[in-house]
Write a protein that holds these residues in place. Structure first.
Motif, PDB file in Angstrom:
ATOM      1  N   ALA A 185       0.834  -1.208   0.000  1.00  0.00           N
ATOM      2  CA  ALA A 185       0.000   0.000   0.000  1.00  0.00           C
ATOM      3  C   ALA A 185       0.868   1.258   0.000  1.00  0.00           C
ATOM      4  O   ALA A 185       0.491   2.287  -0.569  1.00  0.00           O
ATOM      5  N   PHE A 186       2.039   1.180   0.636  1.00  0.00           N
ATOM      6  CA  PHE A 186       2.957   2.322   0.678  1.00  0.00           C
ATOM      7  C   PHE A 186       3.482   2.639  -0.717  1.00  0.00           C
ATOM      8  O   PHE A 186       3.616   3.799  -1.100  1.00  0.00           O
ATOM      9  N   LEU A 187       3.754   1.595  -1.506  1.00  0.00           N
ATOM     10  CA  LEU A 187       4.205   1.804  -2.884  1.00  0.00           C
ATOM     11  C   LEU A 187       3.100   2.438  -3.719  1.00  0.00           C
ATOM     12  O   LEU A 187       3.340   3.367  -4.489  1.00  0.00           O
ATOM     13  N   GLY A 188       1.887   1.932  -3.605  1.00  0.00           N
ATOM     14  CA  GLY A 188       0.728   2.536  -4.255  1.00  0.00           C
ATOM     15  C   GLY A 188       0.810   2.615  -5.766  1.00  0.00           C
ATOM     16  O   GLY A 188       0.309   3.567  -6.359  1.00  0.00           O
ATOM     17  N   THR A 196       6.620   5.073 -10.894  1.00  0.00           N
ATOM     18  CA  THR A 196       7.792   5.797 -10.386  1.00  0.00           C
ATOM     19  C   THR A 196       8.115   6.999 -11.259  1.00  0.00           C
ATOM     20  O   THR A 196       8.400   8.101 -10.764  1.00  0.00           O
ATOM     21  N   GLN A 197       8.055   6.791 -12.569  1.00  0.00           N
ATOM     22  CA  GLN A 197       8.357   7.890 -13.497  1.00  0.00           C
ATOM     23  C   GLN A 197       7.293   8.995 -13.400  1.00  0.00           C
ATOM     24  O   GLN A 197       7.621  10.188 -13.444  1.00  0.00           O
ATOM     25  N   TRP A 198       6.031   8.591 -13.271  1.00  0.00           N
ATOM     26  CA  TRP A 198       4.966   9.573 -13.112  1.00  0.00           C
ATOM     27  C   TRP A 198       5.157  10.378 -11.817  1.00  0.00           C
ATOM     28  O   TRP A 198       4.942  11.595 -11.804  1.00  0.00           O
ATOM     29  N   ASP A 199       5.540   9.674 -10.762  1.00  0.00           N
ATOM     30  CA  ASP A 199       5.755  10.353  -9.477  1.00  0.00           C
ATOM     31  C   ASP A 199       6.814  11.435  -9.598  1.00  0.00           C
ATOM     32  O   ASP A 199       6.638  12.571  -9.117  1.00  0.00           O
ATOM     33  N   MET A 200       7.924  11.094 -10.251  1.00  0.00           N
ATOM     34  CA  MET A 200       9.014  12.065 -10.391  1.00  0.00           C
ATOM     35  C   MET A 200       8.618  13.203 -11.337  1.00  0.00           C
ATOM     36  O   MET A 200       9.016  14.356 -11.133  1.00  0.00           O
ATOM     37  N   LEU A 201       7.841  12.891 -12.364  1.00  0.00           N
ATOM     38  CA  LEU A 201       7.385  13.935 -13.275  1.00  0.00           C
ATOM     39  C   LEU A 201       6.503  14.942 -12.550  1.00  0.00           C
ATOM     40  O   LEU A 201       6.670  16.165 -12.729  1.00  0.00           O
TER      41      LEU A 201
END
Length: 226
Positions: A185-188, A196-201
């Motif tokens: 759930a923490f990774l989500g 991961t790429q969306w998160d950094m974007l």
């Protein structure tokens, strides 16, 4: 007549320092109010969370960052703008921790209204992860380095935010490896291979938007603070 004028001047001189002192005390009270409000909201977010372990992981930045801000307040106070935004960011983390990012009601509402295929509340969180740290980094660099306002400051603040976002993704990975299924759930990721790429974007977008829209407001507050 001369004696009356002299007395008037003395009275004004006596009143002015008190007025100035009152104005100076107002901003100093605000961080304490924000801290108390944040503590109350943190306690409320911990009441019957979706998963206690996930809640602890999500609020960990609050538990680490707030004591540091309190400890450095006298030596390096931040602007009211930054303190307010830190509380907003903390609220985003608390809400995500309480419900689990993939199940936050706001994200479910967004799915219905905008036709999303996933709960995108985590995108809001990562936008804030770039937006708020950008103004914190900008303030620190202006106050503790020879950097001046301009292109290099903008570039380096953006780099700091991207580095912080990448570090957070690494922490998520290490936590997942260490706890196996406990950190799912923490990774989500919600099944998105490019999460991961969306998160950094989104963190990058947040950093750019923050500097582009609030730099002048921050500069005015810095001028009155320093």
């Amino acid at each position: 007549m001369g004696e009356s004028t002299s007395k008037g001047k003395e009275e004004r001189l006596q009143v002015a320092p008190d007025g100035i002192g009152e104005e100076a005390r107002r901003p100093r009270r605000e961080p304490a109010v924000l801290l108390a409000l944040g503590a109350l909201l943190l306690v409320l977010s911990g009441l019957h969370p979706h998963d206690r372990f996930t809640w602890l992981l999500e609020i960990a930045p609050i538990l680490i960052g707030v004591p540091f801000l309190v400890g450095t307040y006298r030596r390096f106070p931040m602007t009211p703008l930054v303190y307010r935004l830190i509380l907003v960011h903390a609220c985003i983390l608390m809400l995500g921790g309480h419900y689990n990012y993939a199940e936050v009601p706001l994200g479910e509402w967004m799915k219905i209204v905008f036709g999303f295929t996933r709960n995108n509340y985590d995108r809001i969180g990562h936008f804030a992860q770039g937006f708020v740290p950008a103004l914190i980094a900008r303030e620190v660099l202006l106050g503790r380095t020879p950097l001046l306002r301009g292109g290099w400051l903008f570039f380096l603040v953006t780099c700091v935010c991207l580095a912080f976002s990448a570090l957070y993704e690494l922490i998520e990975w290490w936590t997942s490896v260490a706890t196996a299924d406990g950190a799912t759930a923490f990774l989500g990721t919600q099944g998105d291979p490019w999460d991961t790429q969306w998160d950094m974007l989104w963190a990058l977008i947040g950093a750019l938007v923050a500097q582009s829209t609030l730099a002048r407001v921050q500069d005015r507050q810095l001028a009155s603070l320093r």
